[in-house]
Structure formats: C-alpha cells, structure tokens
Design an enzyme around this catalytic site. Structure first.
Site, PDB file in Angstrom:
ATOM      1  N   LYS A 172       0.790  -1.225   0.000  1.00  0.00           N
ATOM      2  CA  LYS A 172       0.000   0.000   0.000  1.00  0.00           C
ATOM      3  C   LYS A 172       0.828   1.284   0.000  1.00  0.00           C
ATOM      4  O   LYS A 172       0.278   2.362  -0.171  1.00  0.00           O
ATOM      5  CB  LYS A 172      -0.977   0.012   1.184  1.00  0.00           C
ATOM      6  CG  LYS A 172      -1.974  -1.114   1.215  1.00  0.00           C
ATOM      7  CD  LYS A 172      -2.884  -1.270   0.006  1.00  0.00           C
ATOM      8  CE  LYS A 172      -3.643  -0.055  -0.404  1.00  0.00           C
ATOM      9  NZ  LYS A 172      -4.859  -0.404  -1.194  1.00  0.00           N
TER      10      LYS A 172
HETATM   11  N1  PMP Z   1      -2.987  -7.636   1.410  1.00  0.00           N
HETATM   12  C1  PMP Z   1      -2.945  -6.812   2.462  1.00  0.00           C
HETATM   13  C2  PMP Z   1      -2.303  -7.296   3.732  1.00  0.00           C
HETATM   14  C3  PMP Z   1      -3.513  -5.530   2.382  1.00  0.00           C
HETATM   15  O1  PMP Z   1      -3.480  -4.707   3.450  1.00  0.00           O
HETATM   16  C4  PMP Z   1      -4.126  -5.132   1.173  1.00  0.00           C
HETATM   17  C5  PMP Z   1      -4.737  -3.763   1.074  1.00  0.00           C
HETATM   18  N2  PMP Z   1      -5.980  -3.623   1.690  1.00  0.00           N
HETATM   19  C6  PMP Z   1      -4.172  -6.042   0.109  1.00  0.00           C
HETATM   20  C7  PMP Z   1      -3.559  -7.270   0.255  1.00  0.00           C
HETATM   21  C8  PMP Z   1      -4.903  -5.739  -1.183  1.00  0.00           C
HETATM   22  O2  PMP Z   1      -4.424  -4.646  -1.886  1.00  0.00           O
HETATM   23  P1  PMP Z   1      -5.389  -3.736  -2.758  1.00  0.00           P
HETATM   24  O3  PMP Z   1      -6.053  -2.750  -1.828  1.00  0.00           O
HETATM   25  O4  PMP Z   1      -4.471  -3.062  -3.716  1.00  0.00           O
HETATM   26  O5  PMP Z   1      -6.407  -4.592  -3.411  1.00  0.00           O
END
Ligand code: PMP
Length: 326
Positions: A44
């Site tokens: 992120k």
């Molecule tokens: N894995 C973790 C541990 C996350 O914190 C996030 C973000 N919410 C994601 C995967 C997924 O990423 P995205 O928001 O880009 O879909």
C-alpha cells in the site's frame, strides 16, 4: 551511485522473488513481487504515495493539511509514513477487528487512530463511510478514499505492473492476486492486458468475500469467513470497474495457512495472511495450467504484523485452525 530520496524515493522497485518450494511443487515458475520490502512494509505504500501526490497536484492538500482515511491498516501505515515525510497530519479510522500490531504501529508512527466497530459498508457508520464524513468536516483535509480513488490503481499501473513486465522480460502467462480495494490487481491487470492480451488475469478471493461469485456469475454472494486481513470485498469498487477478470479462484484459510508456513519454513519468507491466499491461488492456477507456465503474484506484507494471530497457535486453535508443523 543509486541513492533514493527519503521515504518517498524508496517506494517501489521491489524484487521479484522465485518461490522455490512452490515451483518444485507445481513445475511452474511462481514469482512473488516483494511488496513487503517497501519502506512502509506493504503493497500500500505505492497507492498511499500516489493518492497524496494526486491531491497535492490538484491543490486539494496544502502545507500543514490532514490526510484522513478508513483503512484496515496497511494504507494507513503507508499514509502515516508519507505524512511524516511531507509534513501533514494523518487521521486513521480502522475497524477494531484488525490486528493490534497494526493499530499500535499506526499510533507509534504518529497517526491519530480511531477504532470503530466493524459494520458492513451499507451501514453509515462503516469505517470507510465514516472516514469520508470526518474528512469533510475538517479544514484543509483530504479523504484519501482508496477504494474509489483511481490514483490507487494508477500507482500499480505505472509502477508495480511496469516493474513486473521489465523483471520478467514480458515472459509471463498469468497474473493472480486477491483484492482489497482492487488497486493492485486492477493496475497490473490493465497494464498486462494492454501489453499482451494472452496473459491470464485471475482474481484470488478469501472466504467471506463476494468477488469470487461476482467474477463467476456477475452476482455478489458471500459465504463463510476468513482470518486474512486487508482483502475481500462485498462490493465492486471504482478501482475494479472495467478491469479484466479471466477467472477467479477461492482459497480457504487452511490452505492459506499451509502456504504461509511453507513460505516461512521452506522459502525463508515470513509473510502475512493475504500472501497465503495469493500464493495458494497461484498454486491452484499452476495445477490448472499445467507445468511450464510462469505465474506472478504479490507478497503484500510481512508476518510480523500478524504475530499475535496467524503465528500464535492458541489464537489459531480458537478459530478452529491448526498450526502446520506444530
Ligand atoms: N494484502 C494486504 C495485507 C492488504 O493490506 C491489502 C490492502 N488492503 C491487500 C492485500 C490488497 O491490496 P489492494 O487494496 O491493492 O487490493
């Protein structure tokens, strides 16, 4: 000399790691983009940086301003670092169900943290909707709005995807990742399909999320639950609109946990739960495609953020889950 300028300059350009034990298991090249090596420790950081810099460019965020966000943790952690580096305040609204490690870290980083009950999106007090209202009531504040702010997927389109393309020399057969906001999956899928429409883009989903059924049937249906954090959704976000999904794979928690412990014990990688879903889906996809294919996924964050849960046998037992090798 290769010197990065501060936190901001150190975001991105992460290695692509061959996950040897899973390659042996499947006969495919399974490659993980090492997003846990970003300076804020997760996938992120890229989205947080792009959202802040888009707001700066649009004149919405002025010196001394406040960045407000509703986040399950990692976006808040990225934003808190970036706010420190750029001189902004950071206000984070987080569901109280998220791991204590992430909540403590946010406070250590200097963010103001408000924990709220975890209620569905349709409830006006849902953490995301609440964060929008709080931002609107503050002067010189922006709502990062990661779910529907397209600067999120743009970060992954311009950086994560371009790096994967360069690191593999364009020689990959499939891309698979779970979605929270969908920014990572969407940005990478949009880029790869433009480069080569034959690359298969597959959405990975934990139980308790509606996106697997959405991809398969066009309807959101939710069954079961998952101990993984930061992934799964009950709606299609703006970041996921118009994004290619060739197929979807649902991964259950016991398989995600098997994968996380195998990564730890056999590959030497200490990873969070969403990585278990991602690599579990990559393994399932490898079995579908057969040996000899190259599959890329995301290593979203590290295991230290989940030490009291995923790596705690008593906590796992409470959830009816066994700790592999214990
Ligand atoms: N894995 C973790 C541990 C996350 O914190 C996030 C973000 N919410 C994601 C995967 C997924 O990423 P995205 O928001 O880009 O879909």
């Amino acid at each position: 000399m290769d010197i990065k300028n501060g936190f901001v300059g150190a975001v991105g350009n992460t290695p692509l790691i061959r996950l040897d034990s899973f390659c042996e298991e499947t006969g495919c090249e399974i490659l993980g983009k090492a997003e846990f090596l970003n300076p804020g420790g997760s996938v992120k950081d890229r989205a947080a940086l792009y959202m802040v810099e888009a707001a700066e460019r649009q004149g919405l965020l002025k010196p001394g301003g406040t960045v407000v966000e509703g986040t399950a943790g990692n976006t808040g952690i990225g934003l808190a670092h970036i706010c420190n580096a750029k001189g902004y305040r950071c206000l984070i609204i987080i569901p109280e169900t998220q791991s204590q490690e992430k909540i403590d870290l946010l406070r250590t980083l200097g963010a103001e943290v408000r924990t709220v009950p975890a209620v569905p999106y349709k409830d006006p007090n849902n953490y995301v909707r609440l964060s929008g209202r709080v931002a609107a009531e503050l002067d010189n504040a922006i709502w990062a709005n990661q779910f529907d702010n397209l600067a999120n997927r743009q970060a992954h389109y311009e950086t994560t995807a371009a790096e994967i393309w360069a690191q593999t020399d364009g020689k990959l057969n499939a891309w698979v990742a779970a979605t929270g906001t969908g920014g990572t999956y969407a940005g990478v899928a949009l880029f790869l399909k433009e480069k080569n429409p034959a690359i298969k883009c597959v959405l990975a989903d934990p139980m308790g999320s509606g996106l697997y059924s959405y991809a398969k049937t066009g309807k959101i249906q939710i069954e079961g639950s998952s101990i993984t954090e930061g992934i799964g959704n009950s709606r299609v976000t703006a970041n996921m609109e118009g994004v290619p999904i060739d197929d979807a794979i649902q991964v259950e928690d016991p398989e995600a946990i098997r994968v996380v412990y195998q990564l730890l014990h056999q590959d030497g990688l200490f990873m969070g739960g969403s990585v278990g879903i991602n690599v579990g889906a990559a393994v399932a996809l490898a079995r579908q495609l057969g040996a000899g294919h190259t599959i890329v996924t995301i290593l979203c964050d590290g295991g230290a953020r989940y030490q009291s849960r995923l790596f705690n046998p008593a906590w796992l037992a409470e959830k009816g889950l066994a700790m592999p090798g214990a």
